[in-house]
Design an enzyme around this catalytic site. Sequence first.
Site, PDB file in Angstrom:
ATOM      1  N   PRO A  81      29.849  40.257  37.517  1.00 49.64           N
ATOM      2  CA  PRO A  81      31.061  41.001  37.136  1.00 49.64           C
ATOM      3  C   PRO A  81      30.764  41.830  35.890  1.00 49.64           C
ATOM      4  CG  PRO A  81      31.329  38.637  36.724  1.00 49.64           C
ATOM      5  CD  PRO A  81      29.988  38.792  37.334  1.00 49.64           C
TER       6      PRO A  81
ATOM      7  N   ASP B 277      27.294  41.016  31.726  1.00 50.29           N
ATOM      8  CA  ASP B 277      27.764  40.112  32.784  1.00 50.29           C
ATOM      9  C   ASP B 277      28.869  39.240  32.187  1.00 50.29           C
ATOM     10  OD1 ASP B 277      28.093  38.040  34.617  1.00 50.29           O
ATOM     11  OD2 ASP B 277      25.949  37.950  35.132  1.00 50.29           O
ATOM     12  N   HIS B 278      30.072  39.447  32.671  1.00 47.25           N
ATOM     13  CA  HIS B 278      31.224  38.774  32.055  1.00 47.25           C
ATOM     14  C   HIS B 278      31.223  37.264  32.336  1.00 47.25           C
ATOM     15  CE1 HIS B 278      34.765  38.654  29.827  1.00 47.25           C
ATOM     16  NE2 HIS B 278      35.532  39.520  30.460  1.00 47.25           N
ATOM     17  N   ARG B 279      30.356  36.813  33.235  1.00 43.64           N
ATOM     18  CA  ARG B 279      30.258  35.357  33.442  1.00 43.64           C
ATOM     19  C   ARG B 279      29.615  34.705  32.223  1.00 43.64           C
ATOM     20  NH1 ARG B 279      26.899  35.272  38.909  1.00 43.64           N
ATOM     21  NH2 ARG B 279      25.771  36.784  37.634  1.00 43.64           N
TER      22      ARG B 279
END
Length: 443
Positions: free
Chosen positions: A237, A415-417
């Site tokens: 994401p 990467d928003h994770r």
Amino acid sequence: MSQTIEVQVPDIGNFESVDVIEVHIKAGDTINADDSLITVESDKASMDIPAPFAGTVREVKLNVGDKVSQGVLIALVEASEGGSTTAPTPLATPTPAPAAAVLPEIPPPSRPIPEVPKPIAPQDTPNPVAARVEFVPGKNPHASPSVRKFARELGADLTRISGSGPKSRIAKEDVTAWIKNELARPRIEAGSSGNGLAVLAMPAIDFSQFGATETRPMSRIKKLSGANLHRNWVTAPHVTQFDNADITDLEDFRKSMQDDANKRGVKLTMLAFLMKAVVNALRTYPNFNASLSPSGDELILKQYFNVGFACDTPDGLVVPVIRDVNQKDVMDIARELGELSAKARERKLKVEDMQGGCFTISSLGGIGGTMFTPIINCPEVAILGLSRASVEPVWDAKAKSFEPRLMLPLSLSYDHRVIDGADGARFTSHLRMMLSDVRRLLL
Ligand code: CAO
């Protein structure tokens, strides 16, 4: 004794003289009751004509393209011995005549002749014709019931298949070709970190119907990088944080070192300084110098600082990696940048030249543009995009007047994770601070 029976077109409603678009049987076929014999099509619907009983096809009387109405002979079918003909319909008119004509004299039956279907009153008759499929051109997929059944059995989605028949009707062959194509397509494996995302297939369009076209093969690099970029785009994401760094003083410093660099045969561009600034930010925010474990349960933090850079080549994009950037000065980094770029453009990069990266920089500064959203080079967790620096009016510290400052646009995708928005903004702020103060950068 078996009996050969004439199977005729049943009552198909108000349809007169409709086209036979598919013939599903041939002489010698063994059929079951309700198997589709032919498919007919009117302007509004297509429908399968089912077999009224089980048996063996002796002769087919119709061809694709024939026009039929109720009562037209479809085939001669020899009813199976002991087979069930207990679903009598008015479709099959039992007429033994042809049997007598083609069959030699047969001894008296040792077994009872199967019960011959008896006509029954229309009001008691369930609709003898298999599902009618209404189609609205441009809205519903246009396919006969038998093709629908075939597609259903194979799990093919008719809305994604283009029909090759008249009025874009989907034929069995179109379904088969679509399935083959789907199987050949690279896909994200279920259970991998890709989570088995199903992506709608692009429809196959014949562009030549709109104008002249030319087809060229994609380069090997483009095919490989395309598949990787697609995977990275759909699995991580992405969030992109934009910022502007004041590099006025840094640019002056770079120019002041230019002569020295030239003497050493090095092209000293802003990218070498950016590499140093990035390593400093990676040290401060170690989550950016990390990768997710394949299970996604752990974060693997790296103790080394290898920085890749996207390099544009005639064959496509490649990402050579400069190792241990933390141990090198800007001149060494600039030299390596030049060497690796030259190798990339001469197609001389080795696999190991592109391995081991922790973070990537994609610089379009030499080309142009203001901002962009780079795609993360997974399993790395962030990538920094650089656009063209330009002189802009910036308020002075006291906000009394504007000063012309050279501003470098930064686009950080992460990467928003792994990285939260606040850390994304902290990372670019840190870069901004490093780039605006040459002393900090060279410390
Ligand atoms: N702003 C203004 N000018 C810049 C600049 C910036 N941010 N960055 C570089 N420049 C200037 C350089 O100083 C150089 O100027 P001179 O020719 O006057 O000396 C000129 O632009 C060309 O620089 P360069 O491209 O040769 O060198 P580089 O170190 O900046 O970049 C490389 C090297 C390999 C990254 C680059 O050539 C390249 O391939 N860029 C494309 C990367 C790409 O395609 N990214 C997209 C990937 S999709 O995510």
